[in-house]
Enzyme design. Structure first.
Site: not given
Ligand code: PMP
Length: 443
Positions: A145, A240, A279
């Protein structure tokens, strides 16, 4: 456990907020529906709901709360920042300090840019990769994700090198056709996809350690192979690291000693061109950041032609919280302690499940782990999907009733925080023992 007030608030929320929640992962849809718990207060490792029930929290707000809730050093930094104004719309010195801290911890970052969420960070890396390469397509991995922007909410087509299909309504097929999805940990599939689309591919994007279909390690050689293949086709590599940065050590997955590399210590072979962050680096306030190689990042406005901006970006409160969080994480022994708490809990859960004849695969990496109700390993999304969601839902509810708060999804991890104690993990194991006994009885 009495949750009358939560149930009432959910009825009210449904009238005013779509689905009653401000992020779909907060609903209990994936665990049989009904009212989610409305929390009122959080401190350290605990939540208290609006009915006065206390829970041990392993959700950690889906990752950011690695120091536990309301950590005094972070709270103090936020309070101090807020007293001096929360948003300037001008540069500030703290942003430079924070950029330096991130660069020191993650050497592949020559230049960074702060944004407001992981979604924005990922979106921006894609824009920059496309600007730099002059190519349009992105290759990603099934089940990873990357936020809710159009391009990364695309699932696999019917084969490893077919074009994507949208995972959400509202994404034009024309956009989805710019995305190719292949299975994680499958270099042959990546090679096949690049053989077909390599000349048009701007970037290969990956969670270097997966956090979104359980905690899943890359197999030895996977990341090296991914970087090698991408580069052979002139595509950039985007990591990511929204979940993984500062999760397993003071740094990101790209320099994590626990990473199974083909050549141990072969860090150069797994350095990405661009990295997305979020995060933990916000210490519990909204944040995202992205960065990477100088000549690539210099594509970004005002230096280059790739436009990316943000009214709230780099706001003093988020930056101060982020700095304070990283400072606290630098305390010696922090990650060893998170890991030993998680190991005791993960091993205890595995043993308890075995005692009650419940098939359970636990994937633990450092201070985080995922629990999969199945009797096979989970190394990719297909294997993560092929687990017993009803069993997970049963377990989730039995734990919640005993004051243990997990994410309401069979794919999400349990996150340990520096606020958890051995008493908390022991209480959690006792609750799990009772939950497994009840599940075995129900059959
Ligand atoms: N990339 C990863 C690997 C994530 O786990 C998440 C959110 N769980 C995101 C991007 C998106 O981050 P946000 O919810 O702060 O937009």
């Amino acid at each position: 456990m009495n949750r009358t007030r939560s149930n009432e608030l959910y009825e009210q929320a449904l009238q005013h907020i779509v689905g009653g929640v401000n992020s779909p992962s907060r609903s209990f849809k994936a665990v049989g529906g009904g009212a989610p718990v409305f929390m009122q207060k959080a401190n350290g490792a605990y939540f208290w709901d609006v009915d006065g029930n206390r829970y041990i929290d392993y959700l950690a707000a889906y990752g950011p709360i690695i120091l536990g809730h309301a950590h005094p050093h972070v709270t103090e930094a936020i309070t101090r920042a807020a007293a001096n104004g929360t948003l300037y719309g001008t540069p500030t010195e703290l942003e430079i300090d924070f950029a330096r801290m991130l660069k020191e911890a993650i050497p592949s970052l020559d230049k960074v840019r702060f944004v407001n969420s992981g979604t924005e960070a990922v979106m921006s890396t894609i824009r920059v990769a496309r600007a730099y390469t002059g190519r349009a397509k992105i290759i990603k991995f099934a089940g990873c994700y990357h936020g809710h922007s159009d391009l990364v909410l695309v699932a696999a087509g019917s084969g490893p090198s077919t074009l994507g299909i949208p995972d959400s309504a509202g994404i034009p097929l024309s956009l989805a056709s710019e995305v190719i999805t292949v299975p994680f940990n499958d270099l042959a599939a990546l090679e096949e996809a690049l053989a077909v689309w390599g000349g048009e591919t701007a970037a290969v994007m990956v969670e270097p350690i997966v956090g979104n279909f359980g905690m899943v390690m890359p197999k030895p050689g996977f990341l090296e192979g991914l970087c090698r293949l991408a580069r052979a086709h002139g595509a950039l590599v985007i990591y990511d690291e929204v979940i993984t940065a500062f999760r397993f050590h003071y740094g990101s997955a790209q320099t994590y000693a626990g990473l199974p590399l083909e050549t141990p210590g072969g860090w150069d072979a797994v350095q990405p061109d661009l990295t997305a962050l979020g995060k933990i680096i916000g210490g519990g306030l909204p944040i995202g950041a992205y960065g990477g190689r100088r000549e690539i990042m210099e594509q970004v406005a005002p230096l280059g032609p790739a436009y990316q901006a943000g009214t709230m970006a780099g706001n003093p409160a988020s930056i101060a919280a982020g700095i304070a969080c990283l400072q606290a994480l630098r305390e010696p022994g922090t990650y060893a302690r998170l890991e030993s708490l998680a190991a005791a809990l993960a091993d205890g859960l595995s043993a308890a499940a075995r005692r009650h004849g419940i098939a359970l695969t636990v994937n633990r990496i450092g201070g985080a782990f995922s629990t999969h109700f199945c009797d096979h390993p989970v190394t990719n999304y297909d294997e993560a999907q092929d687990t017993d969601g009803e069993r997970f839902a049963q377990f989730f509810r039995l734990m919640l009733e005993q004051g243990v708060c997990l994410a309401p999804s069979k794919y999400e991890a349990w996150f340990l925080t520096t606020a958890h104690t051995e008493d908390d993990t022991a209480a959690t194991l006792a609750a799990a023992e009772r939950a497994f006994a009840e599940m075995a009885k129900r059959g």
